[in-house]
Motif scaffolding. Structure first.
Motif, PDB file in Angstrom:
ATOM      1  N   GLY A 102       0.829  -1.187   0.000  1.00  0.00           N
ATOM      2  CA  GLY A 102       0.000   0.000   0.000  1.00  0.00           C
ATOM      3  C   GLY A 102       0.868   1.242   0.000  1.00  0.00           C
ATOM      4  O   GLY A 102       2.102   1.169   0.013  1.00  0.00           O
ATOM      5  N   GLN A 103       0.220   2.399   0.035  1.00  0.00           N
ATOM      6  CA  GLN A 103       0.957   3.673  -0.060  1.00  0.00           C
ATOM      7  C   GLN A 103       1.459   4.163   1.290  1.00  0.00           C
ATOM      8  O   GLN A 103       2.296   5.059   1.356  1.00  0.00           O
ATOM      9  CB  GLN A 103       0.050   4.749  -0.694  1.00  0.00           C
ATOM     10  CG  GLN A 103      -0.914   5.446   0.267  1.00  0.00           C
ATOM     11  CD  GLN A 103      -2.059   4.566   0.745  1.00  0.00           C
ATOM     12  OE1 GLN A 103      -2.287   3.469   0.231  1.00  0.00           O
ATOM     13  NE2 GLN A 103      -2.810   5.054   1.725  1.00  0.00           N
ATOM     14  N   GLY A 104       0.962   3.570   2.362  1.00  0.00           N
ATOM     15  CA  GLY A 104       1.414   3.943   3.699  1.00  0.00           C
ATOM     16  C   GLY A 104       0.529   4.988   4.354  1.00  0.00           C
ATOM     17  O   GLY A 104      -0.160   5.758   3.692  1.00  0.00           O
ATOM     18  N   THR A 105       0.551   4.981   5.684  1.00  0.00           N
ATOM     19  CA  THR A 105      -0.173   5.980   6.468  1.00  0.00           C
ATOM     20  C   THR A 105       0.726   6.419   7.624  1.00  0.00           C
ATOM     21  O   THR A 105       1.362   5.589   8.277  1.00  0.00           O
ATOM     22  CB  THR A 105      -1.522   5.433   6.978  1.00  0.00           C
ATOM     23  OG1 THR A 105      -2.249   6.469   7.639  1.00  0.00           O
ATOM     24  CG2 THR A 105      -1.356   4.255   7.926  1.00  0.00           C
ATOM     25  N   GLN A 106       0.801   7.722   7.843  1.00  0.00           N
ATOM     26  CA  GLN A 106       1.722   8.275   8.837  1.00  0.00           C
ATOM     27  C   GLN A 106       1.129   8.174  10.236  1.00  0.00           C
ATOM     28  O   GLN A 106      -0.022   8.577  10.468  1.00  0.00           O
ATOM     29  CB  GLN A 106       2.025   9.745   8.516  1.00  0.00           C
ATOM     30  CG  GLN A 106       2.884  10.446   9.554  1.00  0.00           C
ATOM     31  CD  GLN A 106       4.316   9.975   9.547  1.00  0.00           C
ATOM     32  OE1 GLN A 106       4.933   9.829   8.491  1.00  0.00           O
ATOM     33  NE2 GLN A 106       4.875   9.717  10.735  1.00  0.00           N
ATOM     34  N   VAL A 107       1.920   7.673  11.163  1.00  0.00           N
ATOM     35  CA  VAL A 107       1.578   7.658  12.581  1.00  0.00           C
ATOM     36  C   VAL A 107       2.623   8.481  13.316  1.00  0.00           C
ATOM     37  O   VAL A 107       3.822   8.201  13.205  1.00  0.00           O
ATOM     38  CB  VAL A 107       1.532   6.221  13.127  1.00  0.00           C
ATOM     39  CG1 VAL A 107       1.376   6.226  14.651  1.00  0.00           C
ATOM     40  CG2 VAL A 107       0.407   5.434  12.474  1.00  0.00           C
ATOM     41  N   THR A 108       2.171   9.480  14.054  1.00  0.00           N
ATOM     42  CA  THR A 108       3.074  10.328  14.823  1.00  0.00           C
ATOM     43  C   THR A 108       2.622  10.306  16.282  1.00  0.00           C
ATOM     44  O   THR A 108       1.472  10.621  16.585  1.00  0.00           O
ATOM     45  CB  THR A 108       3.076  11.757  14.294  1.00  0.00           C
ATOM     46  OG1 THR A 108       3.448  11.755  12.921  1.00  0.00           O
ATOM     47  CG2 THR A 108       4.057  12.622  15.085  1.00  0.00           C
ATOM     48  N   VAL A 109       3.541   9.905  17.157  1.00  0.00           N
ATOM     49  CA  VAL A 109       3.256   9.843  18.587  1.00  0.00           C
ATOM     50  C   VAL A 109       4.082  10.935  19.260  1.00  0.00           C
ATOM     51  O   VAL A 109       5.308  10.848  19.330  1.00  0.00           O
ATOM     52  CB  VAL A 109       3.589   8.469  19.171  1.00  0.00           C
ATOM     53  CG1 VAL A 109       3.172   8.405  20.645  1.00  0.00           C
ATOM     54  CG2 VAL A 109       2.909   7.369  18.372  1.00  0.00           C
ATOM     55  N   SER A 110       3.389  11.945  19.741  1.00  0.00           N
ATOM     56  CA  SER A 110       4.087  13.097  20.300  1.00  0.00           C
ATOM     57  C   SER A 110       3.163  13.860  21.228  1.00  0.00           C
ATOM     58  O   SER A 110       1.951  13.913  21.001  1.00  0.00           O
ATOM     59  CB  SER A 110       4.571  14.013  19.178  1.00  0.00           C
ATOM     60  OG  SER A 110       5.143  15.196  19.702  1.00  0.00           O
ATOM     61  N   SER A 111       3.774  14.456  22.249  1.00  0.00           N
ATOM     62  CA  SER A 111       2.995  15.305  23.144  1.00  0.00           C
ATOM     63  C   SER A 111       3.080  16.756  22.707  1.00  0.00           C
ATOM     64  O   SER A 111       2.489  17.637  23.337  1.00  0.00           O
ATOM     65  CB  SER A 111       3.484  15.151  24.588  1.00  0.00           C
ATOM     66  OG  SER A 111       4.868  15.399  24.672  1.00  0.00           O
TER      67      SER A 111
END
Length: 115
Positions: A106-115
């Motif tokens: 697939g094309q990918g999906t961004q996951v960002t874990v940040s406060s």
């Protein structure tokens, strides 16, 4: 032509949850396996979780107990439930479907874990 479409990524605080979806063009059980991978900036793509057509699953050690891979055959979709997210889980997440003569990303999906 087999197609995979990921969705569900976004920005989440540490300790939060997200559910990623990988929708396939056709039955998910026709693939020997569907995997979730991730790639962080400057790092190699790494395997996160696998679900096989018989329903068996495997997880990378760094997500065991936090992530769950599952599928909905009626919706031709594989999910990745991600709980207790950490900043080091930040990456682009890709799904990959494999069988004899098939290796589709697939094309990918961004996951960002940040406060």
């Amino acid at each position: 032509q087999v197609q995979l479409v990921e969705s569900g990524g976004g920005l989440v605080q540490p300790g939060g949850s997200l559910r990623l979806s990988c929708a396939t063009s056709g039955s998910v059980t026709r693939f020997y396996s569907i995997d979730w991978y991730r790639q962080a900036p400057g790092k190699q793509r790494e395997l996160v979780a696998t679900i096989r057509n018989g329903g068996g699953t495997n997880y990378a050690d760094f997500v065991k107990g936090r992530f769950t891979i599952s599928r909905d055959n009626a919706k031709n979709t594989v999910y990745l439930q991600m709980n207790s997210l950490k900043p080091e889980d930040t990456a682009v997440y890709f799904c990959n479907a494999r069988n004899i003569g098939i290796n589709v990303w697939g094309q990918g999906t961004q996951v960002t874990v940040s406060s």
